[in-house]
Design a protein around this motif. Structure first.
Motif, PDB file in Angstrom:
ATOM      1  N   SER A   1      12.422   5.209 -17.225  1.00 36.59           N
ATOM      2  CA  SER A   1      11.412   6.097 -16.636  1.00 36.59           C
ATOM      3  C   SER A   1      11.303   7.321 -17.539  1.00 36.59           C
ATOM      4  CB  SER A   1      11.814   6.498 -15.211  1.00 36.59           C
ATOM      5  OG  SER A   1      13.051   7.188 -15.236  1.00 36.59           O
ATOM      6  N   LEU A   2      10.334   8.180 -17.263  1.00 37.82           N
ATOM      7  CA  LEU A   2      10.127   9.353 -18.116  1.00 37.82           C
ATOM      8  C   LEU A   2      10.940  10.567 -17.683  1.00 37.82           C
ATOM      9  CD1 LEU A   2       6.271   9.136 -18.703  1.00 37.82           C
ATOM     10  CD2 LEU A   2       8.113   8.498 -20.277  1.00 37.82           C
ATOM     11  N   GLY A   3      11.360  10.600 -16.416  1.00 43.71           N
ATOM     12  CA  GLY A   3      12.077  11.769 -15.935  1.00 43.71           C
ATOM     13  C   GLY A   3      11.152  12.932 -15.662  1.00 43.71           C
ATOM     14  N   ALA A   4      11.723  14.003 -15.152  1.00 45.94           N
ATOM     15  CA  ALA A   4      10.938  15.150 -14.707  1.00 45.94           C
ATOM     16  C   ALA A   4      10.629  16.161 -15.807  1.00 45.94           C
ATOM     17  CB  ALA A   4      11.684  15.860 -13.564  1.00 45.94           C
ATOM     18  N   ASP A   5      11.408  16.156 -16.868  1.00 43.56           N
ATOM     19  CA  ASP A   5      11.281  17.183 -17.902  1.00 43.56           C
ATOM     20  C   ASP A   5      10.550  16.603 -19.109  1.00 43.56           C
ATOM     21  OD1 ASP A   5      11.711  19.069 -19.979  1.00 43.56           O
ATOM     22  OD2 ASP A   5      13.594  19.720 -19.064  1.00 43.56           O
ATOM     23  N   PRO A   6       9.409  17.177 -19.507  1.00 47.04           N
ATOM     24  CA  PRO A   6       8.669  16.633 -20.653  1.00 47.04           C
ATOM     25  C   PRO A   6       9.459  16.685 -21.963  1.00 47.04           C
ATOM     26  CG  PRO A   6       7.694  18.706 -19.899  1.00 47.04           C
ATOM     27  CD  PRO A   6       8.715  18.316 -18.892  1.00 47.04           C
TER      28      PRO A   6
ATOM     29  N   ARG B   1       9.187  -1.639 -22.549  1.00 42.31           N
ATOM     30  CA  ARG B   1       7.985  -0.932 -22.996  1.00 42.31           C
ATOM     31  C   ARG B   1       7.696   0.288 -22.141  1.00 42.31           C
ATOM     32  NH1 ARG B   1       4.253  -2.133 -19.167  1.00 42.31           N
ATOM     33  NH2 ARG B   1       4.396  -4.178 -18.184  1.00 42.31           N
ATOM     34  N   VAL B   2       8.554   0.545 -21.146  1.00 50.40           N
ATOM     35  CA  VAL B   2       8.296   1.606 -20.180  1.00 50.40           C
ATOM     36  C   VAL B   2       9.283   2.769 -20.369  1.00 50.40           C
ATOM     37  CG1 VAL B   2       7.307   0.046 -18.458  1.00 50.40           C
ATOM     38  CG2 VAL B   2       9.769   0.461 -18.471  1.00 50.40           C
TER      39      VAL B   2
ATOM     40  N   VAL C   1       8.230  -6.342 -18.351  1.00 51.41           N
ATOM     41  CA  VAL C   1       8.524  -4.976 -18.795  1.00 51.41           C
ATOM     42  C   VAL C   1       8.975  -4.951 -20.253  1.00 51.41           C
ATOM     43  CG1 VAL C   1       9.072  -4.112 -16.484  1.00 51.41           C
ATOM     44  CG2 VAL C   1      10.905  -5.011 -17.928  1.00 51.41           C
ATOM     45  N   HIS C   2       8.943  -6.099 -20.941  1.00 48.65           N
ATOM     46  CA  HIS C   2       9.383  -6.134 -22.337  1.00 48.65           C
ATOM     47  C   HIS C   2       8.289  -5.597 -23.262  1.00 48.65           C
ATOM     48  CE1 HIS C   2       7.104  -9.835 -21.866  1.00 48.65           C
ATOM     49  NE2 HIS C   2       6.998  -9.899 -23.186  1.00 48.65           N
ATOM     50  N   HIS C   3       8.738  -5.095 -24.403  1.00 48.54           N
ATOM     51  CA  HIS C   3       7.832  -4.561 -25.419  1.00 48.54           C
ATOM     52  C   HIS C   3       7.372  -5.727 -26.282  1.00 48.54           C
ATOM     53  CE1 HIS C   3       6.163  -1.990 -28.476  1.00 48.54           C
ATOM     54  NE2 HIS C   3       6.643  -0.900 -27.921  1.00 48.54           N
ATOM     55  N   THR C   4       6.080  -5.894 -26.433  1.00 46.48           N
ATOM     56  CA  THR C   4       5.558  -7.030 -27.198  1.00 46.48           C
ATOM     57  C   THR C   4       5.305  -6.700 -28.665  1.00 46.48           C
ATOM     58  OG1 THR C   4       3.305  -6.441 -26.538  1.00 46.48           O
ATOM     59  CG2 THR C   4       4.476  -8.057 -25.159  1.00 46.48           C
TER      60      THR C   4
END
Length: 194
Positions: free
Chosen positions: A13-18, A44-45, A75-78
């Motif tokens: 995930s990206l989390g809360a802090d940019p 890929r996420v 969810v894999h990166h292609t």
């Protein structure tokens, strides 16, 4: 030590802090520009996808390792250089470790923590001789580093085993620490068994 390949553990995930995403992009770009192959969890996420995308955009080689059950969830990166599909989480960690000269943990959750501590343990037990580092983005790992030092003060972690873990808040500093690391093959149970 010359680093040819670095395994990066981080969040899906990206989390809360940019600043987490910014750090992931910087790590991917830096590894690629230095000619260091990125080995990571194949997603890929989240931060995983960002570090891979940045390395690829900078012309780097990226090896993703993903269990079949996660690939089945799409969810894999292609777009990675090489995608290894394995049977289990255990096989994933072993394949990632086999392909890496060193390990870096970016901000992440339980999976990142578990992977990070496992490779420390493997080095501590002399199953491998590879450095491990925390990229302490925005102080994310301050509490964990304090806890590790607490365990050392309680004499549950030896000084030479504490030295397995490097940390820095900038990727260039962390890579320098990993490159300068030397194994200390002190037996885990030195003097305690006889």
């Amino acid at each position: 030590m010359t680093l040819r390949s670095v395994c990066v553990y981080c969040a899906s995930s990206l989390g809360a802090d940019p600043r987490f995403a910014e750090a992931a992009r910087t790590v991917g770009t830096t590894l690629a520009r230095r000619g260091i192959r990125l080995v990571y969890g194949g997603g890929r996420v989240g931060l995983m996808g960002m570090v891979a995308d940045a390395a690829l955009a900078a012309g780097g080689e990226v090896v993703g390792v993903i269990p079949a059950f996660l690939q089945a969830r799409e969810v894999h990166h292609t777009g990675v250089t090489e995608l290894l599909v394995v049977e289990s989480m255990h096989a994933r960690k072993a394949a990632m470790a086999d392909r890496a000269d060193a390990f870096i943990a970016l901000p992440g959750g339980f999976g990142t923590f578990e992977e990070f501590f496992e490779v420390i343990t493997w080095t501590q037990l002399d199953l491998q001789r590879k450095p491990v580092g925390l990229l302490n983005v925005a102080g994310f790992y301050d509490g964990l580093l304090a806890f590790i030092d607490h365990a050392r003060a309680a004499r549950l972690v030896r000084e030479e085993h504490r030295a397995i873990v490097s940390s820095a808040d900038r990727i260039d500093e962390l890579l320098a620490a990993l490159e300068g690391w030397a194994p200390n093959p002190t037996p885990k149970w030195r003097g305690e068994l006889s």
